[in-house]
Design a protein around this motif. Sequence first.
Motif, mmCIF file in Angstrom:
data_model
loop_
_atom_site.group_PDB
_atom_site.id
_atom_site.type_symbol
_atom_site.label_atom_id
_atom_site.label_comp_id
_atom_site.label_asym_id
_atom_site.label_seq_id
_atom_site.Cartn_x
_atom_site.Cartn_y
_atom_site.Cartn_z
ATOM 1 N N ALA A 6 0.830 -1.206 0.000
ATOM 2 C CA ALA A 6 0.000 0.000 0.000
ATOM 3 C C ALA A 6 0.865 1.257 0.000
ATOM 4 O O ALA A 6 0.557 2.234 -0.685
ATOM 5 C CB ALA A 6 -0.936 0.001 1.209
ATOM 6 N N ARG A 7 1.979 1.248 0.726
ATOM 7 C CA ARG A 7 2.858 2.414 0.764
ATOM 8 C C ARG A 7 3.679 2.531 -0.512
ATOM 9 O O ARG A 7 3.859 3.610 -1.056
ATOM 10 C CB ARG A 7 3.776 2.324 1.996
ATOM 11 N N ALA A 53 2.955 1.404 -3.506
ATOM 12 C CA ALA A 53 2.132 1.583 -4.705
ATOM 13 C C ALA A 53 1.952 3.042 -5.093
ATOM 14 O O ALA A 53 1.722 3.349 -6.255
ATOM 15 C CB ALA A 53 0.762 0.925 -4.509
ATOM 16 N N SER A 54 2.074 3.948 -4.152
ATOM 17 C CA SER A 54 1.828 5.360 -4.450
ATOM 18 C C SER A 54 3.062 6.075 -4.985
ATOM 19 O O SER A 54 3.335 7.216 -4.634
ATOM 20 C CB SER A 54 1.293 6.062 -3.198
ATOM 21 N N GLY A 55 3.832 5.414 -5.826
ATOM 22 C CA GLY A 55 4.981 6.061 -6.449
ATOM 23 C C GLY A 55 6.319 5.615 -5.903
ATOM 24 O O GLY A 55 7.336 6.214 -6.212
ATOM 25 N N HIS A 95 6.417 3.930 7.851
ATOM 26 C CA HIS A 95 5.021 3.575 7.559
ATOM 27 C C HIS A 95 4.600 2.326 8.320
ATOM 28 O O HIS A 95 3.492 2.256 8.851
ATOM 29 C CB HIS A 95 4.844 3.364 6.051
ATOM 30 N N ARG A 135 1.963 -4.868 -9.035
ATOM 31 C CA ARG A 135 0.738 -4.096 -9.321
ATOM 32 C C ARG A 135 -0.454 -5.031 -9.527
ATOM 33 O O ARG A 135 -1.569 -4.749 -9.088
ATOM 34 C CB ARG A 135 0.958 -3.184 -10.523
ATOM 35 N N THR A 141 -1.571 -6.106 -6.160
ATOM 36 C CA THR A 141 -2.318 -5.024 -5.516
ATOM 37 C C THR A 141 -3.749 -4.974 -6.036
ATOM 38 O O THR A 141 -4.695 -4.806 -5.255
ATOM 39 C CB THR A 141 -1.594 -3.683 -5.740
ATOM 40 N N GLY A 145 -3.961 8.722 5.952
ATOM 41 C CA GLY A 145 -3.795 7.473 5.245
ATOM 42 C C GLY A 145 -4.141 6.279 6.101
ATOM 43 O O GLY A 145 -4.686 6.422 7.192
#
Length: 135
Positions: A32-33, A35-37, A47, A89, A92, A129
Amino acid sequence: MVKSLDQALRIHDGVVARGFEGLRPAHGFAFARIASGGATVTELAAHLGVTKQAASQLVDEIVRKGYAERQPHPDDARARLVVLTERGRECTRAAEESAAEAVRPWIELIGEGEVRALRDHLLRIAPYGPIRPAW
């Protein structure tokens, strides 16, 4: 907590049923952390609420399994950015599908509008978040 754990295990079981093996539920928090870039090991450790060494071991594991890779950091020549591979991905997306399935009984019980309202309330409680795992 028991219900939350049950939901997390149902999501994990759905991910495994979709062919993504060799992962633990804790990997989902890392994904989850990342995946955001992408994230550095230090960011991932913060995190997850673990040491940098523990985060580094987790990264080694998911890189070895083909879910992530290390890339040069675009802004810091000393750092490496951990990013998801296409397999990561896909995993996810499988987790998101499993999460939707896990929440479906809630929608059937209280309706989609109430579940949306619940999500909005939770976002107000945890505005920065996802809530970190409780190890």
